[in-house]
Design a protein around this motif. Structure first.
Motif, PDB file in Angstrom:
ATOM      1  N   ALA A 150       0.832  -1.209   0.000  1.00 33.18           N
ATOM      2  CA  ALA A 150       0.000   0.000   0.000  1.00 33.18           C
ATOM      3  C   ALA A 150       0.863   1.254   0.000  1.00 33.18           C
ATOM      4  O   ALA A 150       0.446   2.316  -0.467  1.00 33.18           O
ATOM      5  CB  ALA A 150      -0.939  -0.008   1.203  1.00 33.18           C
ATOM      6  N   TYR A 151       2.078   1.121   0.554  1.00 36.07           N
ATOM      7  CA  TYR A 151       3.028   2.244   0.554  1.00 36.07           C
ATOM      8  C   TYR A 151       3.998   2.086  -0.622  1.00 36.07           C
ATOM      9  O   TYR A 151       5.190   1.891  -0.438  1.00 36.07           O
ATOM     10  CB  TYR A 151       3.769   2.321   1.886  1.00 36.07           C
ATOM     11  N   ALA A 152       3.445   2.145  -1.813  1.00 34.40           N
ATOM     12  CA  ALA A 152       4.241   2.101  -3.047  1.00 34.40           C
ATOM     13  C   ALA A 152       3.597   3.096  -4.003  1.00 34.40           C
ATOM     14  O   ALA A 152       2.456   3.534  -3.791  1.00 34.40           O
ATOM     15  CB  ALA A 152       4.227   0.684  -3.629  1.00 34.40           C
ATOM     16  N   ALA A 153       4.311   3.438  -5.049  1.00 41.02           N
ATOM     17  CA  ALA A 153       3.781   4.427  -6.007  1.00 41.02           C
ATOM     18  C   ALA A 153       2.424   3.981  -6.558  1.00 41.02           C
ATOM     19  O   ALA A 153       1.554   4.806  -6.827  1.00 41.02           O
ATOM     20  CB  ALA A 153       4.784   4.631  -7.129  1.00 41.02           C
ATOM     21  N   THR A 154       2.250   2.675  -6.698  1.00 42.01           N
ATOM     22  CA  THR A 154       0.996   2.146  -7.255  1.00 42.01           C
ATOM     23  C   THR A 154      -0.008   1.785  -6.157  1.00 42.01           C
ATOM     24  O   THR A 154      -1.123   1.360  -6.453  1.00 42.01           O
ATOM     25  CB  THR A 154       1.292   0.886  -8.072  1.00 42.01           C
ATOM     26  N   GLY A 155       0.391   1.940  -4.912  1.00 46.83           N
ATOM     27  CA  GLY A 155      -0.479   1.555  -3.798  1.00 46.83           C
ATOM     28  C   GLY A 155      -1.415   2.677  -3.380  1.00 46.83           C
ATOM     29  O   GLY A 155      -1.320   3.809  -3.870  1.00 46.83           O
ATOM     30  N   ILE A 156      -2.298   2.363  -2.437  1.00 47.88           N
ATOM     31  CA  ILE A 156      -3.339   3.317  -2.040  1.00 47.88           C
ATOM     32  C   ILE A 156      -2.751   4.593  -1.423  1.00 47.88           C
ATOM     33  O   ILE A 156      -3.337   5.674  -1.532  1.00 47.88           O
ATOM     34  CB  ILE A 156      -4.352   2.633  -1.098  1.00 47.88           C
ATOM     35  N   HIS A 157      -1.579   4.466  -0.793  1.00 42.49           N
ATOM     36  CA  HIS A 157      -0.966   5.651  -0.169  1.00 42.49           C
ATOM     37  C   HIS A 157      -0.021   6.402  -1.121  1.00 42.49           C
ATOM     38  O   HIS A 157       0.534   7.436  -0.745  1.00 42.49           O
ATOM     39  CB  HIS A 157      -0.242   5.255   1.118  1.00 42.49           C
ATOM     40  N   ASP A 192       8.734   8.429   2.841  1.00 38.90           N
ATOM     41  CA  ASP A 192       8.390   9.833   2.594  1.00 38.90           C
ATOM     42  C   ASP A 192       7.677  10.450   3.792  1.00 38.90           C
ATOM     43  O   ASP A 192       7.818  11.640   4.073  1.00 38.90           O
ATOM     44  CB  ASP A 192       7.468   9.958   1.373  1.00 38.90           C
ATOM     45  N   PHE A 193       6.878   9.627   4.470  1.00 35.22           N
ATOM     46  CA  PHE A 193       6.108  10.157   5.607  1.00 35.22           C
ATOM     47  C   PHE A 193       6.951  10.240   6.882  1.00 35.22           C
ATOM     48  O   PHE A 193       6.550  10.861   7.858  1.00 35.22           O
ATOM     49  CB  PHE A 193       4.869   9.283   5.858  1.00 35.22           C
ATOM     50  N   ALA A 194       8.109   9.600   6.838  1.00 32.58           N
ATOM     51  CA  ALA A 194       8.987   9.593   8.021  1.00 32.58           C
ATOM     52  C   ALA A 194       9.755  10.900   8.169  1.00 32.58           C
ATOM     53  O   ALA A 194      10.264  11.202   9.252  1.00 32.58           O
ATOM     54  CB  ALA A 194       9.971   8.424   7.918  1.00 32.58           C
ATOM     55  N   ARG A 195       9.836  11.668   7.088  1.00 33.74           N
ATOM     56  CA  ARG A 195      10.746  12.818   7.067  1.00 33.74           C
ATOM     57  C   ARG A 195      10.551  13.800   8.232  1.00 33.74           C
ATOM     58  O   ARG A 195      11.528  14.196   8.863  1.00 33.74           O
ATOM     59  CB  ARG A 195      10.649  13.556   5.736  1.00 33.74           C
TER      60      ARG A 195
END
Ligand SMILES: Cc1cc2nc3c(=O)[nH]c(=O)nc-3n(C[C@H](O)[C@H](O)[C@H](O)COP(=O)(O)O)c2cc1C
Length: 184
Positions: free
Chosen positions: A112-119, A125-128
């Protein structure tokens, strides 16, 4: 000591974070602060938190990911405890050189945390903002420990994650003792 800051709004309803924190409780030098238990009215004792951080060599932030970030009380904890003139600015360096380990669980799977995933983006990227919070205060950012798909993983897999986290902290303690030249 190792200061584990646990931010789960409903600790008794937690499955993933509860398994993770329970795997650490009996390790030597570990102090757990469950923020929502200790500060249900969000009235954080800044002096006590800063004193605990001052004693810590490793700080662990542990929480479920909520809206791509930390639960509200952990954000409030950053806002209050990481104060100007203590954590940063004006020559202050209270957190400088302390290790920081981010432990988080997500509902989303790795896919889900991939370019093609829902996120649409890798989880990193969200950890920054969280990573930069630590780095800005001159903490050593360690490799984060993330449990993805927290609702989907079974008991055995969750237990394996918890055991891996325990080993990670045991390894940290052993390395610290080696560096300091004192026996465990
Ligand atoms: C208000 C709220 C927001 C959430 N936001 C996200 C999110 O942005 N990304 C994600 O992967 N999971 C999200 N989740 C799922 C939680 O991360 C998941 O329920 C939690 O990691 C499970 O851990 P626990 O068993 O300790 O509660 C959210 C859950 C809630 C209740």
């Amino acid at each position: 000591m190792i200061y584990v800051v646990l931010a789960h709004p409903y600790p008794s309803q937690s499955r993933a974070n509860r398994a993770l924190v329970d795997a650490l409780r009996d390790l030597p030098e570990v102090e757990v602060c469950s923020l929502y238990d200790r500060y249900p009215d969000f009235d954080i004792d800044v002096v006590a938190e800063q004193a605990a951080l001052a004693r810590a060599e490793l700080v662990v932030w542990m929480h479920p990911v909520y809206w791509y970030s930390v639960p509200g009380l952990l954000k409030h904890w950053f806002d209050k405890v990481f104060a100007y003139g203590w954590a940063y600015g004006d020559g202050s360096a209270a957190l400088s050189g302390k290790d920081c380990l981010w432990v988080a669980s997500t509902g989303g799977t790795l896919e889900a945390y991939a370019a093609t995933g829902i996120h649409e983006r890798p989880f990193g990227d969200f950890a920054r903002p969280i990573e930069e919070t630590a780095r800005f205060c001159r903490m050593n950012w360690l490799e984060p420990f993330i449990v993805h798909g927290a609702h989907e993983i079974g008991e055995a897999e969750l237990a394996a994650h918890a055991a891996r986290l325990r080993e990670r902290l045991q390894g940290w303690l052993a390395a610290r003792d080696d560096r300091a030249g004192h026996s465990p």
